[in-house]
Scaffold this active site. Structure first.
Site, mmCIF file in Angstrom:
data_model
loop_
_atom_site.group_PDB
_atom_site.id
_atom_site.type_symbol
_atom_site.label_atom_id
_atom_site.label_comp_id
_atom_site.label_asym_id
_atom_site.label_seq_id
_atom_site.Cartn_x
_atom_site.Cartn_y
_atom_site.Cartn_z
ATOM 1 N N ASP A 247 52.745 68.158 104.166
ATOM 2 C CA ASP A 247 53.093 67.902 105.711
ATOM 3 C C ASP A 247 54.170 69.482 105.840
ATOM 4 O O ASP A 247 52.987 70.386 107.030
ATOM 5 C CB ASP A 247 53.064 66.609 105.739
ATOM 6 C CG ASP A 247 52.620 65.607 106.064
ATOM 7 O OD1 ASP A 247 51.680 65.270 106.759
ATOM 8 O OD2 ASP A 247 53.098 64.735 105.948
ATOM 9 N N LYS B 148 54.583 56.507 104.313
ATOM 10 C CA LYS B 148 54.768 57.965 103.300
ATOM 11 C C LYS B 148 56.510 57.633 102.587
ATOM 12 O O LYS B 148 56.776 58.787 101.753
ATOM 13 C CB LYS B 148 54.891 58.387 104.761
ATOM 14 C CG LYS B 148 53.931 58.623 104.845
ATOM 15 C CD LYS B 148 53.764 60.617 105.862
ATOM 16 C CE LYS B 148 52.551 61.112 106.541
ATOM 17 N NZ LYS B 148 52.113 61.961 107.135
#
Ligand code: ATR
Length: 273
Positions: A102, A66
């Site tokens: 997210d 990520k």
């Protein structure tokens, strides 16, 4: 023309993203497929090259890429630059643009329940990649303060500095310093990976009450020990699968330009549960 999407990470075999997105394609009759593609930590560059070769239309990024993935993006959406991590990528003829869904995925269950975060005191367990997106979410919604409790204090210090920088009053502690202080918080979030292997909750929730919001971002099993303990206290419980669906439906919208079929995706995730 048929389009291909992917999720990249390692480990990746337990990812539920292919199930969720495939269910959405079926629901909307889209000629698309979604694959899980294992890319080891030190093979990200080659992995991305091969995705470009097969003209991937877009992909999700998960552990451990990520943050590293940021280096390989040509364009950054604001969500991605502020969080410093990417979970969704679009590919426009070889031009890769990064997004982070997210944070919005994390906040969605609060909105669905009409829970206002403004002025709430937060206890966040964990200081990894997920914690970063969560801290930005609490800053955006004007939480009063956040205590970041982590096994490794150094990592809590880093996220705490980051939180203070973006205007959220934060203080770092070690998880074993929490003791009986849980009663001091309005919201308690587990953003560690503890629970994934059915381990017992790392903190006691004895001090909480029916107004405390308890959120576990671990989604497998659905009822973690942390969630079970919160339920015993009659707390307001938010499940990890809700964040998973929230981030997936936003990624879907970015790629396909239409609203995601949330219920079909939820059904694919929970089955008959
Ligand atoms: P993610 O991207 O999901 O946040 P991560 O960046 O690997 O994953 O972060 C995992 C988090 O879980 C970290 O806060 C980690 O604590 P450390 O910083 O001390 O490593 C926490 N964690 C993992 N296993 C743990 C355990 N057994 N007990 C307590 N915390 C744990």
């Amino acid at each position: 023309m048929s389009k291909t999407f992917a999720v990249i990470g390692d480990p990746i075999d337990h990812s539920l993203s292919p199930n969720i997105h495939s269910a959405a394609f079926r629901e909307l009759n889209l000629d698309c497929s979604y694959i899980a593609y294992k890319i080891a930590k030190d093979e990200l560059e080659e992995g991305i090259e091969s995705l470009k070769k097969i003209k991937i239309s877009g992909f999700n990024v998960t552990i451990p890429h990520k943050v590293e993935m940021m280096k390989y993006l040509d364009k950054l959406d604001e969500s991605c630059s502020i969080i410093g991590a990417v979970n969704t990528v679009t590919n426009d003829n070889g031009i890769l643009k990064g997004y982070n869904t997210d944070m919005d995925g994390f906040l969605e269950p609060f909105k669905k329940r009409n829970l206002n975060i403004r002025n709430l005191k937060v206890l966040l367990l964990g200081a990894g990649g997920a914690a970063r997106a969560i801290v930005v979410g609490f800053a955006k919604e004007h939480a009063k303060s956040i205590t970041i409790a982590n096994r490794t204090l150094e990592n809590a210090n880093k996220i705490s500095e980051f939180a203070n920088k973006i205007g959220l009053k934060a203080n770092p502690i070690r998880i074993d310093e929490i003791g009986e202080t849980t009663k001091n918080y309005d919201v308690i979030v587990n953003a560690t990976s503890v629970g994934l292997k059915n381990e017992p909750s790392i903190i006691s929730l004895d001090g909480i009450n029916s107004k405390t919001i308890v959120y576990d971002i671990v989604y497998s099993p659905i009822n973690t020990d942390f969630i079970k303990k919160a339920k015993e206290k009659g707390a307001i419980v938010i499940y990890g699968y809700e964040m998973l669906l929230g981030q997936a439906s936003r990624a879907f919208q970015i790629w396909h330009g239409v609203e995601a079929p949330y219920n079909a995706m939820k059904k694919a995730l929970l089955g008959g549960v």
